[in-house]
Design a protein around this motif. Structure first.
Motif, PDB file in Angstrom:
ATOM      1  N   VAL A 112     -35.567  30.551  -3.415  1.00 30.46           N
ATOM      2  CA  VAL A 112     -36.409  29.655  -4.202  1.00 30.46           C
ATOM      3  C   VAL A 112     -37.589  30.433  -4.773  1.00 30.46           C
ATOM      4  N   LYS A 113     -37.758  30.355  -6.084  1.00 31.34           N
ATOM      5  CA  LYS A 113     -38.902  30.961  -6.742  1.00 31.34           C
ATOM      6  C   LYS A 113     -39.909  29.896  -7.153  1.00 31.34           C
ATOM      7  N   GLU A 114     -39.376  28.727  -7.509  1.00 28.69           N
ATOM      8  CA  GLU A 114     -40.242  27.640  -7.965  1.00 28.69           C
ATOM      9  C   GLU A 114     -39.651  26.323  -7.498  1.00 28.69           C
ATOM     10  N   LEU A 115     -40.476  25.435  -6.988  1.00 36.19           N
ATOM     11  CA  LEU A 115     -40.021  24.122  -6.538  1.00 36.19           C
ATOM     12  C   LEU A 115     -40.950  23.073  -7.122  1.00 36.19           C
ATOM     13  N   LYS A 116     -40.371  22.179  -7.913  1.00 42.07           N
ATOM     14  CA  LYS A 116     -41.153  21.151  -8.603  1.00 42.07           C
ATOM     15  C   LYS A 116     -40.827  19.781  -8.016  1.00 42.07           C
ATOM     16  N   LEU A 117     -41.874  18.988  -7.804  1.00 43.86           N
ATOM     17  CA  LEU A 117     -41.728  17.655  -7.224  1.00 43.86           C
ATOM     18  C   LEU A 117     -41.860  16.577  -8.294  1.00 43.86           C
ATOM     19  N   SER A 118     -41.185  15.453  -8.060  1.00 44.04           N
ATOM     20  CA  SER A 118     -41.328  14.275  -8.916  1.00 44.04           C
ATOM     21  C   SER A 118     -41.711  13.092  -8.045  1.00 44.04           C
TER      22      SER A 118
END
Length: 874
Positions: free
Chosen positions: A503-509
């Motif tokens: 994982v390099k980037e993890l975006k939440l909604s």
């Protein structure tokens, strides 16, 4: 087979255009686009119901006609050949073509030059002779008739034409009248008006863009509906399908073809006869169906090799080309070279022994059935070491992946072996994976080399000769296959293997529900790897991800469960900004309002319990039937020890041992009190007890679709008990004895009955009507559907949502698995621990390793999953 259609309406066209007056430019592409997005399922006023002006308005909206500068339609005016050419070109969607307008009287800048060239090239209009087109000459009705008939692809008619008409035009005029393009007239040599062209063009326009359907039986259990045009996703959403046999509805599943021009309606059983297919927005279709019958026998083995367990792949096919399961076929094999018969067992032959067959021996295989169907196929015995040509294709990533990654299993090596006769040779199936040792391994006399900076291992061959392997180390690997016995029989391929993406980037909604303290909530997310690709949620590791929040997370959270869902649970409440930090960098943040923990507000009611009972009857009544609402308006069930139930008159009804028990006739009130909250308002529930003689009608409780197998007995877990409920008006009544005295089945071959035990069991796919009797009177009937689809796991659930185990101790968890029939399903599933450093699993036993939290995931053999949380304590 029957065909039906629904065209488009003028009003729909106007609504689609939104009142805009756009003029088409050089082709009919816009018109085609309009036709595709129309709701093709809505009914349309016929041409006879519209005025010529209304038709003109619709065609003008489509860009086919243009009015005069003053806005008038000029419907009574004559139509010139140039004007006619333009309408024809647009109506037929022709590519406009200046180059084909090679007439001396059509100048280079003539306004209709491109349209004239288009209709000339299409053969719809010709010159008038002498190299001229005559653009200003007026079109006659019979000329109009000919071109419109040609535009519609119709043939000339031999029908009699009354009125003045040229000999060359009689057939076209007759066809135009029959098709409704023009009315009957006294003189067809007269000039045509713009109005007459509008009337004819409107009919053609509707015919060209309407959607038609037809349906036919395409399988033993399948009816296919075909559409004359590919459907859009929006159009598919509007469609519903129904198949009926008389008044009985046959349950079907719909599956669209990839081109969206047809849909297959598959049932568990199709009876023979005339069935009605209802497609929303179309007239009903009648489809004649027939019983499945054996139509041909196929011997499918591509080769026979010098090995045992050679599958001849004999299949019996029905009239639709589908395989008939459990068909009886007699199969023989004969070695024509040796002149000996070869035993065939379960469709397989053993050819490893030289006494049975040698390489290049001729084997003749025959297959017959009792109906006289026959098939024969001749083989030359081969072996992989006979290969004179080897080909290897490119190794592709696994499905839904873009790269080959360390740990990938089931990678396919597309290898093709061919002998000196041009016959393809299949590698024999392996019984266990073949290990790569010192970069070499062998399969059936073919030597393989696998070397490079990366590594592969565990090569396997299935019964179809497909070779699969596992990627075990990142780098480049060259796989070479060689037949040392044959010069130049070799091939190779290079495989690039990369390490699993991190994982390099993890975006939440934002979640789709309240965030409440002490409760799990699913937080949508997207994780991107170092290659910029989205990672499958199930494969995301949170090892290098930190979640920072000013409202404390509950122990063990956040975490990802076996479904790939990111779960949050908070120990406190308040507004928080959750920061996601990956490798020291903040990649996203999400503001959440964590609400206070759920609290009881008021008892809400009871569910799934009959409150009208016959004297002496009883029904289940416990915590699962009592609900309350919390401060957020959510309905929940009470729990053990949080409620009491009192009755106003225990002689009429009372609750004991988790059951509501009816006494004497009358009405009383149950008072339910929620004891976990002081002074909570009680809930009163009315109960009515009636005499058995008050119940005049009955109905059979639904049993749903049941599994059918001819060998099932009434002791099978798939057997069902027929139960009754009484009816007084629309009110259901619980009975003392819910099982009828006697049960019958209209089709015993589909649903068998143990009449006096009130049990039924499925025997074959289909439907049957079961009748229930009380005494000698038939009191209720119900249709039962039987499916012969093999049971598979469809749902799985842990008995508990959360488990605890002490470090060094073990617990055994329980998992409930059910199949598509709602029956407990025994499956060879696997229990997995999300973090083996915290806990390990063996069977359904969990062992705590160290203090911490993880996720337990149960996976059935067909990948149905269930998850639960686990906390390991000291």
């Amino acid at each position: 087979m029957r065909e039906t259609s629904n065209p488009i309406s003028t009003q729909q066209l106007k609504q689609f255009r939104g009142g805009e007056k756009k003029v088409m430019k050089k082709s009919l592409s816009l018109l085609v686009a309009i036709a595709m997005v129309f709701s093709m399922f809505a009914s349309m006023a016929s041409a006879a119901e519209l005025t010529t002006q209304q038709k003109f308005d619709a065609l003008k909206e489509a860009g086919i006609f243009t009015g005069y500068p003053d806005g008038s339609a000029g419907l009574e005016n004559d139509m010139t050949r140039a004007e006619f050419a333009k309408v024809l070109a647009l109506l037929n969607g022709l590519d406009l073509n200046n180059a084909k307008a090679t007439y001396s009287d059509v100048s280079a800048n003539h306004w209709a030059r491109a349209h004239i060239g288009a209709v000339s090239d299409a053969g719809l209009m010709n010159g008038i002779g002498g190299g001229k087109f005559g653009p200003t000459i007026v079109v006659t009705v019979e000329q109009l008739a000919k071109t419109i008939v040609l535009s519609s692809g119709l043939q000339q008619s031999n029908a009699e034409v009354k009125g003045t008409v040229s000999n060359w035009a009689k057939g076209y005029v007759a066809a135009a009248i029959e098709a409704g393009f023009i009315p009957e007239l006294s003189d067809y040599t007269a000039n045509a008006t713009r109005g007459q062209l509008v009337d004819a063009s409107y009919v053609v326009f509707v015919q060209k863009h309407k959607t038609t359907i037809k349906a036919s039986q395409t399988g033993a259990k399948t009816i296919t509906v075909e559409f004359s045009k590919a459907l859009t996703d929006d159009q598919k959403k509007d469609l519903t399908f129904e198949v009926k046999n008389g008044n009985n509805t046959i349950a079907v599943t719909a599956k669209y073809a990839e081109d969206n021009k047809s849909v297959a309606l598959t049932a568990s059983y199709l009876p023979e006869g005339n069935l009605t297919v209802n497609v929303k927005g179309f007239d009903p279709l009648t489809v004649k169906t027939e019983k499945e019958r054996a139509a041909s026998i196929e011997i499918g083995a591509p080769t026979l090799q010098k090995a045992n367990n050679q599958d001849l792949r004999v299949k019996t096919l029905n009239q639709f080309g589908e395989e008939i399961k459990f068909a009886t076929v007699t199969v023989t094999a004969f070695n024509a070279t040796k002149g000996i018969s070869i035993p065939v067992s379960a469709g397989k032959v053993n050819l490893a022994s030289d006494d049975v067959a040698k390489v290049d021996d001729t084997i003749v295989v025959t297959a017959t059935n009792v109906n006289g169907l026959y098939a024969s196929k001749q083989y030359k015995v081969v072996t992989a070491s006979s290969a004179t040509k080897i080909e290897i294709g490119e190794v592709q990533p696994l499905k839904d992946k873009t790269r080959i990654t360390v740990g990938d299993k089931g990678l396919v090596l597309p290898i093709k072996l061919t002998d000196q006769y041009g016959q393809e040779i299949k590698l024999n199936a392996t019984t266990s994976p073949k290990k790569v040792e010192n970069n070499f391994f062998a399969l059936d006399g073919i030597t393989f080399f696998a070397g490079g900076t990366g590594a592969v291992d565990n090569f396997s061959v299935d019964k179809d000769g497909k070779v699969t392997f596992e990627a075990t180390k990142a780098g480049t690997v060259t796989i070479t296959a060689t037949n040392a016995a044959v010069a130049n029989a070799y091939a190779s391929v290079t495989v690039n293997i990369v390490n699993p993406a991190e994982v390099k980037e993890l975006k939440l909604s934002n979640p789709n529900s309240f965030v409440v303290s002490g409760e799990e909530v699913v937080v949508p997310f997207e994780a991107v790897d170092s290659f910029g690709a989205v990672i499958d949620p199930k494969e995301v590791s949170l090892d290098k991800v930190r979640f920072l929040s000013n409202v404390e997370f509950a122990a063990g959270y956040p975490k990802i469960n076996g479904k790939g869902e990111l779960l949050f649970k908070f120990a406190g409440n308040g507004v928080t900004n959750v920061l996601v930090v990956v490798n020291g960098f903040t990649t996203s943040q999400l503001q959440l309002d964590v609400l206070k923990a759920s609290e009881f507000q008021a008892l809400n009611g009871v569910k799934d319990v009959l409150t009208t009972l016959v004297e002496g009857a009883s029904v289940e009544f416990d915590k699962d039937n009592i609900t309350y609402v919390d401060q957020y308006g959510r309905t929940k069930n009470v729990t053990d020890g949080t409620y009491t139930i009192e009755t106003a008159d225990a002689s009429i009804a009372k609750v004991e041992n988790g059951r509501l028990v009816a006494g004497k006739e009358g009405s009383t009130t149950l008072t339910i009190k929620y004891t976990a909250v002081q002074n909570a308002t009680p809930l009163e529930v009315g109960v009515t007890v009636v005499k058995a003689s008050d119940v005049k009608t009955y109905e059979i409780k639904s049993v749903g679709t049941i599994y059918g197998n001819k060998d099932q007995g009434f002791d099978s877990k798939y057997a069902k008990t027929v139960e009754l409920v009484g009816k007084i008006g629309d009110t259901q009544v619980a009975l003392v004895k819910s099982t009828p005295d006697f049960v019958t089945s209209s089709v015993p071959g589909v649903v068998a009955v143990d009449s006096y035990a009130s049990k039924i069991v499925g025997k074959a796919a289909g439907t049957s009507t079961i009748a229930a009797y009380v005494g000698s009177n038939k009191v209720a009937e119900a249709s039962v559907t039987v499916s012969d689809a093999a049971p598979v796991a469809t749902t799985a659930k842990f008995k508990e949502a959360e488990y605890k185990v002490a470090k060094g101790s073990t617990i055994t968890v329980e998992v409930e698995v059910k199949d598509q029939y709602g029956v407990d399903y025994a499956t060879a599933g696997a229990l997995l621990s999300g973090d083996t450093a915290v806990a390990t699993t063996s069977g359904l036993t969990v062992t705590g390793v160290k203090k911490g939290s993880t996720t337990l995931t149960y996976v059935t053999s067909n990948n149905v999953t269930a998850t639960a949380s686990l906390e390991v304590t000291e």
